[in-house]
Design a protein around this motif. Structure first.
Motif, PDB file in Angstrom:
ATOM      1  N   ALA A 139     -44.440  28.081  -6.492  1.00  0.00           N
ATOM      2  CA  ALA A 139     -44.439  28.403  -5.061  1.00  0.00           C
ATOM      3  C   ALA A 139     -44.764  27.159  -4.243  1.00  0.00           C
ATOM      4  O   ALA A 139     -44.142  26.907  -3.201  1.00  0.00           O
ATOM      5  N   VAL A 140     -45.726  26.354  -4.716  1.00  0.00           N
ATOM      6  CA  VAL A 140     -46.060  25.128  -3.993  1.00  0.00           C
ATOM      7  C   VAL A 140     -44.842  24.216  -3.917  1.00  0.00           C
ATOM      8  O   VAL A 140     -44.534  23.627  -2.876  1.00  0.00           O
ATOM      9  N   VAL A 150     -41.703  25.092  -3.965  1.00  0.00           N
ATOM     10  CA  VAL A 150     -40.756  25.636  -2.990  1.00  0.00           C
ATOM     11  C   VAL A 150     -41.205  25.302  -1.573  1.00  0.00           C
ATOM     12  O   VAL A 150     -40.401  24.908  -0.716  1.00  0.00           O
ATOM     13  N   VAL A 151     -42.514  25.412  -1.329  1.00  0.00           N
ATOM     14  CA  VAL A 151     -43.029  25.103   0.012  1.00  0.00           C
ATOM     15  C   VAL A 151     -42.783  23.625   0.344  1.00  0.00           C
ATOM     16  O   VAL A 151     -42.305  23.291   1.427  1.00  0.00           O
TER      17      VAL A 151
END
Lengths: 297, 336
Positions: free
Chosen positions: A102-103, A105-106
């Motif tokens: 997720a990091v 993707v961010v």
């Protein structure tokens, strides 16, 4: 040795240095928290854009830029650890992977939003692009800078890990986290230090990557990040020496694959790298220098 | 209870009838856009539930679904492609393929089988190791599949992608596939097989001590998940009529993982609801992104939301459970 092969060898060493710089961080982090940090490759992008931003102001000398890139990388790594990894400690391993994914993707999409997907030209000073002749071959000075600075950073890291209290704490944590905590080692601080060092190396690789290939965009970190992980696996995940060795082997193999085979195969370059990963996992799951992991109840 | 419950419980039957009613209504009264959207949402449900089998129940961490979808999609598209255009679009096909024009069902099955075969090869190599290698190997698999399809342009038209694939998939085909997928995974979860999978997820060593063949079970979950993903890819291609090598990539792998985690690892109901919510959300966020010219915004929001869920409710919405009344009242399905 003919000029062509020497040229390819130097290219392989250059690429291998970059992979090694990224792989070291993967390996340090994995060795301690048993977690693959999917956002690690994106720090290359952070480093490359930091360099571009600082260089375009024209105020700072290059050594100061390099220093600031290392600091930015370290701070980013610490932030990632605080936001996405420390809170998940103790949760199932999969949770940690998903958090780092997720990091990543961010960071990538944040980069696309803030910096736009347009590739940008990235220029090193003129002197870096001058050619240096070594025997029959000639290389760009930047290639030698890449190889040289990588070796320098590796030696510094080795001295740090072998010789300082913090380095010893890291090795203890990698050996057995629980026992290390019982011995009074500050686990949080040590993990943070590992993230800081590994991420600083990856960001520095970003500076070199931009300087060597001349173009950067917000997604450049992804592929080298994955390949550096392959390098880690080849060398043995969790071992710093293994990461360096794996990085160089992978760089040389990739350049040879492209340089020695007929050109119709060069499109398969990335497929070759990941096929190597699957092959290595099949034949030597612990890599060259890794230790087998035993099952503990 | 003695007889295995092949029939769904009362609430599940109601949900299935409801889904069928929605499809019938959309098919009769709504625009093509709405019907296609509905079909894509249902396909996402099937994908999320099949990933739930691999990642949620068995505790593997596969990111390979897009690779299997791409493989299944291309194989099926090559099989159903109109013969008269094959010579032009895919000049390198051998004769027996160049003259073949199959129906949707056999093409989907073959596409899914090829995807499953690929999973078998990769799984044998990687599943003996600790779970995290699978994540990277499957991520690498996405890259390998894309590169190979890009370079086999005599069969696949390379980076141009295949367009003009016959639109053989309608909402009813998708509905049947989705219900079959959900039903299959539901049956597995509530049979001894599923309990063995969950036992392994919780503690592999203990599960092995109880006589569970961990490797075989992991391989089964991985290959079956790939088969379903391959079938979903084949159906998707015949729904939207186009496929390109990069159509199903890492962003999709990520959204599917998010659906599984937000729904709750191991909860089929959770995966269904999360898949519906997230697919609709990202569809409706698209005009917003275009309006603000902030492409990638929805991905950032989904990722931040995911980190929040992981921090605040690490087990997702449902954990491993299913709401009461969906199945037969003989086994509640939790692992706690």
């Amino acid at each position: 040795m003919s000029a062509y092969y020497l040229q390819q060898l130097l290219n392989g060493l250059m690429l291998g240095s970059l992979y090694a710089l990224i792989a070291i961080g993967f390996s340090m982090i994995y060795g301690i928290v048993r977690l693959i940090n999917f956002a690690h490759g994106d720090l290359l992008m952070v480093g490359a854009f930091t360099t571009l931003g600082l260089a375009s102001t024209g105020l700072l000398p290059w050594w100061a830029i390099a220093l600031l890139v290392l600091v930015t990388g370290a701070l980013s790594g610490i932030t990632i650890e605080r936001v996405a990894i420390r809170p998940m400690r103790g949760a199932p391993q999969v949770t940690g992977f998903i958090a780092t994914l997720a990091v990543s993707v961010v960071i990538e999409n944040g980069g696309l939003i803030l910096l736009s997907g347009q590739p940008r030209t990235f220029l090193f000073p003129e002197i870096m692009r001058s050619r240096v002749t070594i025997g029959p071959a000639s290389v760009a000075a930047v290639d030698l800078v890449i190889i040289g600075s990588t070796l320098l950073l590796c030696v510094l890291l080795l001295l740090f890990v072998r010789g300082t209290r913090m380095g010893r704490a890291m090795r203890a944590l990698a050996d057995n986290l629980l026992a290390a905590r019982l011995m009074g080692i500050d686990v949080d601080r040590t993990i943070m230090a590992a993230f800081a060092i590994g991420s600083a190396f990856a960001a520095f690789a970003g500076l070199l990557w931009g300087g060597r290939f001349g173009q950067i965009d917000p997604l450049i970190g992804f592929a080298p990040g994955l390949k550096a992980f392959v390098a880690c696996v080849i060398g043995g995940v969790g071992s710093i020496g293994g990461a360096v060795l794996g990085g160089y082997l992978l760089g040389l193999a990739e350049v040879m694959f492209v340089g020695m085979l007929p050109p119709i195969y060069s499109g398969y370059r990335d497929a070759f790298v990941f096929a190597t990963l699957i092959l290595v996992l099949l034949l030597m799951p612990n890599g060259l220098l890794g230790r087998p992991e035993e099952d503990r109840a | 209870m003695t007889a295995p419950p092949f029939l769904p419980g009362p609430k599940a039957a109601l949900a299935m009838l409801g889904a069928a009613a929605v499809v019938a209504f959309a098919d009769l009264y709504l625009s093509t856009y709405a019907v296609t959207l509905l079909s894509l949402v249902m396909l996402n449900v099937a994908l999320a539930v099949s990933l739930q089998l691999t990642n949620g129940l068995t505790g593997l961490f596969s990111l390979g679904h897009p690779a299997f979808m791409t493989v299944g999609g291309y194989v099926a598209a090559i099989l159903t492609y109109p013969v008269r255009r094959k010579g032009f679009m895919m000049p390198d096909l051998p004769d027996w393929l160049a003259t073949a024009q199959w129906d949707l069902l056999p093409a989907t099955l073959v596409g899914a089988a090829v995807a499953a075969l690929l999973a078998l090869v990769v799984g044998i190599a990687v599943l003996r190791l600790k779970g995290h290698y699978l994540a990277v190997a499957t991520l690498g698999l996405i890259v390998i599949v894309r590169v190979v399809i890009n370079n086999l342009d005599g069969y696949t038209r390379g980076g141009l992608g295949l367009s003009g694939v016959p639109r053989l998939t309608g909402p009813w085909e998708v509905l049947v596939f989705t219900l079959l997928t959900v039903g299959l995974v539901w049956r597995i979860k509530h049979a001894s097989l599923g309990r063995a999978m969950m036992a392994m997820r919780e503690n592999e060593l203990a599960a092995r001590c109880m006589g569970i063949d961990a490797f075989a079970l992991k391989l089964l979950a991985f290959v079956l998940g790939a088969f379903l993903a391959g079938a979903a890819g084949a159906l998707t291609v015949h729904l939207v009529s186009v496929i390109t090598p990069g159509a199903y990539g890492i962003p999709l792998a990520f959204s599917l993982v998010v659906m599984v985690v937000v729904g709750g690892s191991g909860s089929i109901t959770g995966a269904v609801l999360a898949a519906i919510a997230i697919s609709l959300l990202s569809e409706f966020a698209r005009p917003l992104e275009e309006g603000l010219e902030l492409y990638g915004l929805s991905q950032v929001l989904v990722a931040l939301g995911l980190i929040l869920v992981l921090r605040l409710r690490p087990t997702g919405l449902f954990g491993s459970r299913e709401p009461a009344g969906l199945g037969r009242p003989r086994f509640s399905g939790g692992t706690s």
